[in-house]
Design a protein around this motif. Structure first.
Motif: not given
Length: 451
Positions: A112-119, A130-132, A150-152
């Motif tokens: 649901f494109h809730l967030r992007i996690t950067v590991w 947030k918000y991607p 990044l598009a938000e």
């Protein structure tokens, strides 16, 4: 031209390493890494589930395997085969995964494109963005790997955030004048970001690195708009393919339209060369027929050979009538790509699916048209020169260069239909992909394409 034997493949997962030394392929839950020159297996890794996406790190030392159904990413090391990394997104789920340009961070987009996690692979730290926005090209990196756009989507409005990839600090954040942002793409020089609206509104916005709006381009209103976009390698031109069956070329100085290319069904000008693919069955002498026929004779009886002929103008190209009352109608320019040397632009108009139009970028006019017997699945330029490889879902691969074009039968037993292809970075070979297999096609360096 030489061909390798056929190897197993799943979901067309086949990728050359950036340094050109290895070839990774996915077979169900196994990752197979081969030497490009010998095709010998260098490493064999077993994943926890069926692989749905593979991607090399920029330095060719690591390979990412994403299993979206399980919400898991596994990373494998070529230098240390015993080392591996597992990232589990848990209940958040996983819909996309990619490397950052430094090859040491992984960006996972949750359901649901809730967030992007950067590991981070180095520090094992985790950052959240947030918000991607859920769109096809929502993440774009500059070619030098320094910045990420990044598009938000927040509060029913579109935004762009620019991040510094070295430390993931926010550089700029600004809203865009779009109704429903569809994609973003950096110019190859990393100075300009192109942002475009959904097909319901024709709008291209061009932003500088500091977030200033340089220009807005709109060709027309109240009709389906943009379908595809491509930057020229020199960053001098932006090509925009539209649902009105035209390509418009913008220049990098004023961001105004230089010219537009049309894709008519009927070609009347005698100055335009149209190469038409034709099939011919080999002649068989009736007196020499035996029953039952020998294996060689049987294969020649049922085989057809394909070649190109120059068609006499006027020519009427094969076209299909689009269903305009349905979503995503087969109309308009859906594929376009500049050659690596910036000399040519190849386009496909989706309602003339069998034809490729090749335009001379320097003269800004049509150079040649290729009409295939089957609809074009994919075309891709040689990364080193003006040479275009084409596949149409049959057992042949087609090559075009300014010297002419050639049709080559893939000499593989059984049903091998080429539905995709990718060039090696040297331009000396191609990986040809079918539904369940792949093979390598080697081109001789001094080989000249002929009609």
């Amino acid at each position: 031209m030489n061909f390798s034997e056929v190897f197993k493949l799943s979901s067309q997962l086949c990728r050359f390493s950036p340094d050109g030394k290895c070839l990774a392929s996915g077979v169900q839950y196994r990752l197979v890494v081969r030497d490009v020159n010998t095709l010998q297996i260098l490493q064999l890794f077993t994943c926890l589930d069926q692989i749905q996406h593979i991607e090399w790190s920029s330095d060719s030392l690591f390979i990412l395997c994403a299993m979206y159904k399980r919400g898991i990413v596994q990373v494998w090391s070529l230098e240390q085969p015993d080392w591996h990394c597992k990232i589990d997104e848990g209940s958040a789920g996983l819909v996309a995964s990619c490397w950052s340009p430094d090859g040491r961070h992984i960006l996972n987009t949750t359901e649901f494109h809730l967030r992007i996690t950067v590991w981070s692979l180095c520090t094992k730290s985790v950052s959240y963005i947030k918000y991607p926005k859920a769109c096809q090209q929502g993440i774009a990196f500059t070619k030098d790997g320094r910045y990420m756009a990044l598009a938000e989507r927040r509060d029913c409005k579109d935004y762009i955030s620019l991040f510094v990839c070295s430390d993931w600090q926010l550089l700029r954040h600004f809203d865009t004048e779009t109704q429903d942002l569809a994609g973003t793409e950096w110019a190859p020089n990393g100075c300009v970001l192109a942002v475009w609206d959904s097909c319901l509104e024709y709008k291209v916005l061009l932003y500088s690195l500091d977030g200033r709006l340089l220009s807005t381009y709109c060709a027309y209103e109240w009709s389906l708009g943009i379908k595809s976009i491509a930057w020229s390698p020199s960053s001098q031109f932006l090509a925009i393919g539209s649902y009105d069956e035209k390509v418009r070329i913008l220049n990098h100085v004023t961001w105004k339209k230089i010219t537009e290319f049309e894709h008519p069904v009927n070609i009347a000008s005698p100055k335009i060369i149209v190469y038409k693919e034709v099939e011919k069955s080999p002649a068989v002498e009736v007196e020499k027929l035996t029953f039952p026929p020998t294996k060689k004779m049987a294969s020649s009886l049922f085989s057809t050979k394909s070649k190109y002929e120059i068609a006499q103008v006027p020519v009427s190209l094969h076209h299909v009538k689009p269903a305009v009352d349905r979503a995503n109608p087969r109309i308009g320019v859906g594929m376009l790509a500049f050659s690596s040397d910036n000399c040519f632009l190849a386009t496909r108009n989706d309602n003339i699916p069998n034809a490729i139009w090749i335009w001379d970028v320097q003269k800004m006019k049509l150079f040649v048209i290729l009409e295939q017997l089957c609809p074009i699945q994919l075309f891709q330029w040689d990364p080193r020169q003006s040479r275009l490889a084409i596949c149409t879902g049959n057992s042949r691969v087609y090559l075009w260069s300014p010297a002419g074009c050639v049709s080559v039968q893939v000499p593989v037993e059984g049903d091998f239909q080429v539905t995709s292809l990718c060039w090696h970075s040297s331009g000396d070979s191609l990986a040809l992909l079918s539904k369940d297999n792949f093979c390598m096609c080697y081109l001789e360096k001094e080989e000249e394409d002929v009609k």
